[in-house]
Design a protein around this motif. Structure first.
Motif, PDB file in Angstrom:
ATOM      1  N   ALA A 127     -27.894  96.154   4.954  1.00  0.00           N
ATOM      2  CA  ALA A 127     -28.511  94.855   5.214  1.00  0.00           C
ATOM      3  C   ALA A 127     -27.768  93.768   4.447  1.00  0.00           C
ATOM      4  O   ALA A 127     -27.731  93.769   3.221  1.00  0.00           O
ATOM      5  CB  ALA A 127     -29.977  94.879   4.803  1.00  0.00           C
ATOM      6  N   ARG A 128     -27.201  92.866   5.189  1.00  0.00           N
ATOM      7  CA  ARG A 128     -26.376  91.811   4.600  1.00  0.00           C
ATOM      8  C   ARG A 128     -27.166  90.512   4.450  1.00  0.00           C
ATOM      9  O   ARG A 128     -27.915  90.122   5.343  1.00  0.00           O
ATOM     10  CB  ARG A 128     -25.152  91.582   5.498  1.00  0.00           C
ATOM     11  CG  ARG A 128     -24.397  90.292   5.236  1.00  0.00           C
ATOM     12  CD  ARG A 128     -23.171  90.206   6.110  1.00  0.00           C
ATOM     13  NE  ARG A 128     -22.738  88.824   6.316  1.00  0.00           N
ATOM     14  CZ  ARG A 128     -21.603  88.476   6.900  1.00  0.00           C
ATOM     15  NH1 ARG A 128     -20.771  89.405   7.344  1.00  0.00           N
ATOM     16  NH2 ARG A 128     -21.290  87.205   7.065  1.00  0.00           N
ATOM     17  N   THR A 129     -26.963  89.855   3.312  1.00  0.00           N
ATOM     18  CA  THR A 129     -27.473  88.504   3.156  1.00  0.00           C
ATOM     19  C   THR A 129     -26.299  87.553   2.974  1.00  0.00           C
ATOM     20  O   THR A 129     -25.298  87.888   2.333  1.00  0.00           O
ATOM     21  CB  THR A 129     -28.444  88.362   1.967  1.00  0.00           C
ATOM     22  OG1 THR A 129     -28.936  87.012   1.937  1.00  0.00           O
ATOM     23  CG2 THR A 129     -27.784  88.686   0.633  1.00  0.00           C
ATOM     24  N   ASP A 130     -26.416  86.376   3.564  1.00  0.00           N
ATOM     25  CA  ASP A 130     -25.312  85.416   3.561  1.00  0.00           C
ATOM     26  C   ASP A 130     -25.501  84.299   2.542  1.00  0.00           C
ATOM     27  O   ASP A 130     -24.967  83.207   2.693  1.00  0.00           O
ATOM     28  CB  ASP A 130     -25.149  84.836   4.965  1.00  0.00           C
ATOM     29  CG  ASP A 130     -24.610  85.870   5.937  1.00  0.00           C
ATOM     30  OD1 ASP A 130     -23.524  86.404   5.679  1.00  0.00           O
ATOM     31  OD2 ASP A 130     -25.275  86.165   6.936  1.00  0.00           O
ATOM     32  N   THR A 131     -26.247  84.595   1.473  1.00  0.00           N
ATOM     33  CA  THR A 131     -26.489  83.576   0.454  1.00  0.00           C
ATOM     34  C   THR A 131     -25.203  83.037  -0.158  1.00  0.00           C
ATOM     35  O   THR A 131     -25.128  81.872  -0.542  1.00  0.00           O
ATOM     36  CB  THR A 131     -27.354  84.153  -0.688  1.00  0.00           C
ATOM     37  OG1 THR A 131     -26.742  85.359  -1.175  1.00  0.00           O
ATOM     38  CG2 THR A 131     -28.758  84.460  -0.207  1.00  0.00           C
ATOM     39  N   HIS A 132     -24.191  83.908  -0.272  1.00  0.00           N
ATOM     40  CA  HIS A 132     -22.930  83.498  -0.895  1.00  0.00           C
ATOM     41  C   HIS A 132     -21.794  83.349   0.112  1.00  0.00           C
ATOM     42  O   HIS A 132     -20.666  83.056  -0.281  1.00  0.00           O
ATOM     43  CB  HIS A 132     -22.531  84.505  -1.970  1.00  0.00           C
ATOM     44  CG  HIS A 132     -23.406  84.480  -3.180  1.00  0.00           C
ATOM     45  ND1 HIS A 132     -24.727  84.901  -3.157  1.00  0.00           N
ATOM     46  CD2 HIS A 132     -23.165  84.065  -4.444  1.00  0.00           C
ATOM     47  CE1 HIS A 132     -25.250  84.764  -4.362  1.00  0.00           C
ATOM     48  NE2 HIS A 132     -24.323  84.257  -5.153  1.00  0.00           N
ATOM     49  N   THR A 138     -27.275  81.506  -5.155  1.00  0.00           N
ATOM     50  CA  THR A 138     -27.539  81.959  -6.515  1.00  0.00           C
ATOM     51  C   THR A 138     -27.850  83.444  -6.510  1.00  0.00           C
ATOM     52  O   THR A 138     -28.289  84.004  -5.501  1.00  0.00           O
ATOM     53  CB  THR A 138     -28.722  81.203  -7.131  1.00  0.00           C
ATOM     54  OG1 THR A 138     -29.921  81.560  -6.421  1.00  0.00           O
ATOM     55  CG2 THR A 138     -28.497  79.690  -7.069  1.00  0.00           C
ATOM     56  N   ALA A 139     -27.662  84.064  -7.666  1.00  0.00           N
ATOM     57  CA  ALA A 139     -27.971  85.481  -7.788  1.00  0.00           C
ATOM     58  C   ALA A 139     -29.461  85.722  -7.566  1.00  0.00           C
ATOM     59  O   ALA A 139     -29.856  86.712  -6.937  1.00  0.00           O
ATOM     60  CB  ALA A 139     -27.546  85.998  -9.156  1.00  0.00           C
ATOM     61  N   ALA A 140     -30.298  84.813  -8.064  1.00  0.00           N
ATOM     62  CA  ALA A 140     -31.743  84.979  -7.918  1.00  0.00           C
ATOM     63  C   ALA A 140     -32.142  84.999  -6.448  1.00  0.00           C
ATOM     64  O   ALA A 140     -32.993  85.802  -6.029  1.00  0.00           O
ATOM     65  CB  ALA A 140     -32.477  83.859  -8.658  1.00  0.00           C
ATOM     66  N   GLU A 141     -31.549  84.117  -5.655  1.00  0.00           N
ATOM     67  CA  GLU A 141     -31.861  84.072  -4.229  1.00  0.00           C
ATOM     68  C   GLU A 141     -31.405  85.349  -3.535  1.00  0.00           C
ATOM     69  O   GLU A 141     -32.117  85.920  -2.698  1.00  0.00           O
ATOM     70  CB  GLU A 141     -31.200  82.857  -3.597  1.00  0.00           C
ATOM     71  CG  GLU A 141     -31.528  82.661  -2.135  1.00  0.00           C
ATOM     72  CD  GLU A 141     -30.845  81.439  -1.546  1.00  0.00           C
ATOM     73  OE1 GLU A 141     -31.330  80.960  -0.500  1.00  0.00           O
ATOM     74  OE2 GLU A 141     -29.839  80.970  -2.110  1.00  0.00           O
ATOM     75  N   ALA A 142     -30.194  85.792  -3.872  1.00  0.00           N
ATOM     76  CA  ALA A 142     -29.684  87.022  -3.272  1.00  0.00           C
ATOM     77  C   ALA A 142     -30.559  88.215  -3.647  1.00  0.00           C
ATOM     78  O   ALA A 142     -30.866  89.069  -2.802  1.00  0.00           O
ATOM     79  CB  ALA A 142     -28.244  87.259  -3.713  1.00  0.00           C
ATOM     80  N   ILE A 143     -30.969  88.281  -4.901  1.00  0.00           N
ATOM     81  CA  ILE A 143     -31.812  89.393  -5.354  1.00  0.00           C
ATOM     82  C   ILE A 143     -33.131  89.414  -4.600  1.00  0.00           C
ATOM     83  O   ILE A 143     -33.608  90.478  -4.174  1.00  0.00           O
ATOM     84  CB  ILE A 143     -32.037  89.303  -6.881  1.00  0.00           C
ATOM     85  CG1 ILE A 143     -30.744  89.677  -7.623  1.00  0.00           C
ATOM     86  CG2 ILE A 143     -33.183  90.213  -7.313  1.00  0.00           C
ATOM     87  CD1 ILE A 143     -30.791  89.411  -9.112  1.00  0.00           C
TER      88      ILE A 143
END
Length: 240
Positions: A127-132, A138-143
């Motif tokens: 599962a990929r997130t495109d926050t970065h 931010t790391a918090a958002e990705a976490i």
């Protein structure tokens, strides 16, 4: 028997080359790689389509089916994807899928992960997130996002564009499933990523873009009377 999931080891990450056709996959297998991913950019560009618009599901399924005879494990990038596409690539022979949230609603993406796992329980869902990737997240958002996806049943999580060592370590420690990052030239070596707890390192579109540049460089060298590469595969290598 070593499974695809077994290859995801924090501290000794799986290096996953991404391929776009049978020839590129054969070349990677000859080089010793036994697990490959498809590259959505490479598949889309080879078909004359834009990447990121969910236009290459049929091309990806067809590619996975053609790779079945190579004796390698294949995971398919199905972009934002769907349950139907995930099931189709599994039936074509894929052992995994990469499915991205495109920074959309994390609840909806978690639900998609959950439905894919119900429909294809043996498929390794990354599962990929495109926050970065789509912006400087931010790391918090990705976490927050990857934890939701892991709780929904994802077998691994992917945060492309992640470069800061402290952020990589924090995200790797925040989830119990393997963390996948994208190799970024000049940012971190494979060995450095291993020390941060990364379990999988994807090459993404890098091999495809490098191949395009090598083809152009060869044509320009011939035009300009310069030497061409001396480590090229032979006709027999490719045709065999």
């Amino acid at each position: 028997m070593t499974t695809f999931a077994d290859l995801h080891r924090p501290g000794a990450p799986l290096l996953l080359p991404n391929v776009w056709d049978v020839a590129s996959a054969q070349a990677m297998v000859r080089a010793g790689f036994r697990a490959l991913g498809t590259t959505s950019l490479g598949v889309a560009a080879a078909a004359g389509r834009p990447d990121g618009d969910n236009l290459t599901a049929a091309d990806t399924v067809a590619l996975v089916r053609r790779l079945r005879g190579l004796g390698c494990l294949v995971t398919a990038d199905i972009e934002r994807g769907s349950v139907e596409t995930a099931v189709a690539v599994a039936e074509a022979g894929a052992v995994g899928v990469n499915v991205e949230d495109a920074m959309g609603d994390p609840g909806e993406h978690a639900d998609l992960v959950r439905r894919i796992k119900r429909a294809a329980p043996d498929l390794f869902v990354n599962a990929r997130t495109d926050t970065h990737w789509l912006r400087a997240g931010t790391a918090a958002e990705a976490i927050e996002r990857v934890r939701r996806y892991a709780d929904a049943g994802a077998d691994g999580v992917f945060v492309p564009g992640l470069a800061d060592a402290a952020d990589i370590r924090a995200i790797a420690q925040a989830v119990e499933v393997p963390l996948n990052v994208l190799y970024l030239p000049g940012k971190s070596t494979l060995a450095e990523l291993a020390t941060l707890g990364v379990a999988r390192v994807s090459l993404g579109s890098l091999p495809f873009r490098a191949a395009l540049q090598a083809a152009v460089d060869t044509a320009v060298a011939v035009r300009d009377g310069a030497p061409t590469g001396d480590r090229l595969p032979t006709y027999r290598d490719v045709n065999g």
